[in-house]
Design a protein around this motif. Structure first.
Motif, PDB file in Angstrom:
ATOM      1  N   MET A 114       0.833  -1.191   0.000  1.00  0.00           N
ATOM      2  CA  MET A 114       0.000   0.000   0.000  1.00  0.00           C
ATOM      3  C   MET A 114       0.876   1.252   0.000  1.00  0.00           C
ATOM      4  O   MET A 114       0.461   2.308  -0.480  1.00  0.00           O
ATOM      5  N   GLU A 115       2.088   1.142   0.555  1.00  0.00           N
ATOM      6  CA  GLU A 115       2.988   2.291   0.584  1.00  0.00           C
ATOM      7  C   GLU A 115       3.370   2.756  -0.815  1.00  0.00           C
ATOM      8  O   GLU A 115       3.247   3.949  -1.130  1.00  0.00           O
ATOM      9  N   PRO A 116       3.835   1.852  -1.720  1.00  0.00           N
ATOM     10  CA  PRO A 116       4.132   2.349  -3.067  1.00  0.00           C
ATOM     11  C   PRO A 116       2.900   2.841  -3.813  1.00  0.00           C
ATOM     12  O   PRO A 116       2.987   3.771  -4.609  1.00  0.00           O
ATOM     13  N   LEU A 117       1.759   2.229  -3.550  1.00  0.00           N
ATOM     14  CA  LEU A 117       0.545   2.670  -4.234  1.00  0.00           C
ATOM     15  C   LEU A 117       0.177   4.090  -3.815  1.00  0.00           C
ATOM     16  O   LEU A 117      -0.047   4.970  -4.655  1.00  0.00           O
ATOM     17  N   VAL A 118       0.129   4.333  -2.497  1.00  0.00           N
ATOM     18  CA  VAL A 118      -0.222   5.661  -1.995  1.00  0.00           C
ATOM     19  C   VAL A 118       0.848   6.677  -2.381  1.00  0.00           C
ATOM     20  O   VAL A 118       0.548   7.793  -2.835  1.00  0.00           O
ATOM     21  N   GLY A 119       2.117   6.303  -2.209  1.00  0.00           N
ATOM     22  CA  GLY A 119       3.205   7.224  -2.531  1.00  0.00           C
ATOM     23  C   GLY A 119       3.222   7.621  -3.990  1.00  0.00           C
ATOM     24  O   GLY A 119       3.411   8.798  -4.323  1.00  0.00           O
ATOM     25  N   SER A 120       3.009   6.660  -4.886  1.00  0.00           N
ATOM     26  CA  SER A 120       3.022   6.977  -6.315  1.00  0.00           C
ATOM     27  C   SER A 120       1.838   7.854  -6.700  1.00  0.00           C
ATOM     28  O   SER A 120       1.963   8.768  -7.516  1.00  0.00           O
ATOM     29  N   LEU A 121       0.678   7.598  -6.094  1.00  0.00           N
ATOM     30  CA  LEU A 121      -0.487   8.431  -6.383  1.00  0.00           C
ATOM     31  C   LEU A 121      -0.267   9.874  -5.926  1.00  0.00           C
ATOM     32  O   LEU A 121      -0.654  10.826  -6.624  1.00  0.00           O
ATOM     33  N   LEU A 122       0.362  10.064  -4.757  1.00  0.00           N
ATOM     34  CA  LEU A 122       0.669  11.416  -4.297  1.00  0.00           C
ATOM     35  C   LEU A 122       1.650  12.103  -5.244  1.00  0.00           C
ATOM     36  O   LEU A 122       1.506  13.299  -5.540  1.00  0.00           O
ATOM     37  N   GLY A 123       2.645  11.339  -5.700  1.00  0.00           N
ATOM     38  CA  GLY A 123       3.600  11.910  -6.651  1.00  0.00           C
ATOM     39  C   GLY A 123       2.935  12.356  -7.940  1.00  0.00           C
ATOM     40  O   GLY A 123       3.253  13.408  -8.500  1.00  0.00           O
ATOM     41  N   ILE A 124       1.980  11.549  -8.409  1.00  0.00           N
ATOM     42  CA  ILE A 124       1.308  11.858  -9.668  1.00  0.00           C
ATOM     43  C   ILE A 124       0.299  12.991  -9.501  1.00  0.00           C
ATOM     44  O   ILE A 124       0.309  13.978 -10.249  1.00  0.00           O
ATOM     45  N   LEU A 125      -0.575  12.856  -8.514  1.00  0.00           N
ATOM     46  CA  LEU A 125      -1.705  13.778  -8.384  1.00  0.00           C
ATOM     47  C   LEU A 125      -1.309  15.124  -7.786  1.00  0.00           C
ATOM     48  O   LEU A 125      -1.886  16.155  -8.132  1.00  0.00           O
ATOM     49  N   VAL A 126      -0.323  15.109  -6.866  1.00  0.00           N
ATOM     50  CA  VAL A 126       0.030  16.347  -6.172  1.00  0.00           C
ATOM     51  C   VAL A 126       1.289  16.990  -6.750  1.00  0.00           C
ATOM     52  O   VAL A 126       1.339  18.208  -6.944  1.00  0.00           O
ATOM     53  N   LEU A 127       2.304  16.178  -7.035  1.00  0.00           N
ATOM     54  CA  LEU A 127       3.568  16.728  -7.520  1.00  0.00           C
ATOM     55  C   LEU A 127       3.670  16.754  -9.037  1.00  0.00           C
ATOM     56  O   LEU A 127       4.662  17.244  -9.587  1.00  0.00           O
ATOM     57  N   GLY A 128       2.678  16.198  -9.718  1.00  0.00           N
ATOM     58  CA  GLY A 128       2.663  16.260 -11.172  1.00  0.00           C
ATOM     59  C   GLY A 128       3.611  15.286 -11.859  1.00  0.00           C
ATOM     60  O   GLY A 128       3.940  15.472 -13.044  1.00  0.00           O
ATOM     61  N   GLU A 129       4.069  14.250 -11.154  1.00  0.00           N
ATOM     62  CA  GLU A 129       4.928  13.243 -11.792  1.00  0.00           C
ATOM     63  C   GLU A 129       4.088  12.364 -12.713  1.00  0.00           C
ATOM     64  O   GLU A 129       2.886  12.191 -12.502  1.00  0.00           O
TER      65      GLU A 129
END
Length: 314
Positions: A265-280
């Motif tokens: 769940m950590e990579p899933l949540v972390g990657s979503l934050l990177g995409i949705l918030v940081l624009g990755e």
């Protein structure tokens, strides 16, 4: 070896709650997924050592009352194990992990955590004598394959983007984290989750005090923005104190190898934050990989069974 006559008696076993145990590990892993996001915000204004120190400093403040309400009952071997686990789990793991983050993106750093369930399952099999069934191993393989699919975007080598060096340092930190997890698992056989968490975090934070100034210089106090302070506080309170309490308690209810898949769940949540918030950006394979991670977690918790050293499967 400690004389058995001097060892504190093991507490009487209490009924295990598998559902709540998995829920605690699930929530802990999800909150851990925010750690790279908050860390990246802080790293814009300070070095790796300062960010890690403040993370554990704020966690120590939250956990400090438990040092008085849950007095330590560790024997000599327990203290040695706690010292070793705290050293590997705090200074070594986190300094390596967040140095890796400074060289790569939040999405990639988070996704590298997808390797942790396999590392943990193998470690639990070797050191804790846990044996997962076929469904459990299939779930672990699917989960790790999902993380690999997400990471297939490659490494451009451009500043500010994902780097192979950063990704590999995160993976190395996870291999070190294995011994922290298994050490805590052993300590939890005779001590409460709150005691292990509070005293382990306190020792790890004390170890950072001489290490950080030598390797990174004194942490800054002035000229740090409110945004960075809020990220550091959230990192310490939510992503360290709360997560470690939840995870350590969950580990008293379920086998380490089964709880391990919920770390994805950590990579899933972390990657979503990177995409949705940081624009990755991540490609279509990332979404397929995320679905595989979730499916593996659900399958493992509902259908897999684990045998521990010949004990009845859980």
């Amino acid at each position: 070896m400690c004389d058995s006559k001097t060892m504190p008696p093991a507490p009487s076993p209490s009924p295990k709650n598998r559902t709540l145990g998995f829920a605690a590990c699930f929530l802990a892993s999800s909150l851990w997924g925010c750690g790279f996001f908050f860390g990246k915000i802080a790293l814009d204004e300070m070095n790796v050592g300062a960010m890690v120190f403040y993370r554990f400093f704020f966690a120590a403040i939250v956990l400090a009352p438990f040092l008085f309400t849950h007095r330590p009952r560790f024997d000599r071997s327990g203290w040695l194990m706690l010292l070793g686990a705290s050293f590997l789990g705090v200074p070594v793991q986190f300094l390596l992990q967040f140095y890796g983050l400074s060289l790569t993106t939040v999405s990639h750093a988070a996704l590298m955590v997808g390797t942790m369930p396999v590392i943990l399952a193998v470690g639990a099999a070797v050191f804790a004598h846990e044996r997962m069934d076929r469904i459990g191993w299939i779930a672990l393989a699917a989960s790790t394959t999902g993380a690999a699919l997400i990471a297939l975007g490659g490494h451009s080598g451009k500043p500010g983007e994902a780097s192979l060096t950063g990704d590999l340092l995160v993976v190395l930190s996870l291999a070190i984290a294995l011994f922290w997890i298994l050490g805590n698992k052993r300590l939890l056989d005779r001590n409460s989750a709150i005691s292990v968490t509070a005293w382990g975090n306190a020792l790890g934070t004390l170890m950072l005090i001489p290490i950080i100034p030598i390797l990174f210089g004194l942490p800054p106090i002035h000229h740090v923005s409110p945004k960075a302070w809020l990220a550091l506080i959230a990192s310490g309170v939510l992503c360290t104190a709360t997560t470690t309490l939840l995870w350590n308690w969950g580990m008293t209810q379920v086998p380490a190898s089964q709880a391990g898949v919920l770390l994805n769940m950590e990579p899933l949540v972390g990657s979503l934050l990177g995409i949705l918030v940081l624009g990755e950006r991540l490609g279509p394979s990332a979404w397929i990989g995320g679905a595989m991670i979730l499916a593996a977690a659900i399958t493992l918790t509902l259908h897999s069974k684990t045998t521990v050293a010949g004990i009845i499967p859980e």
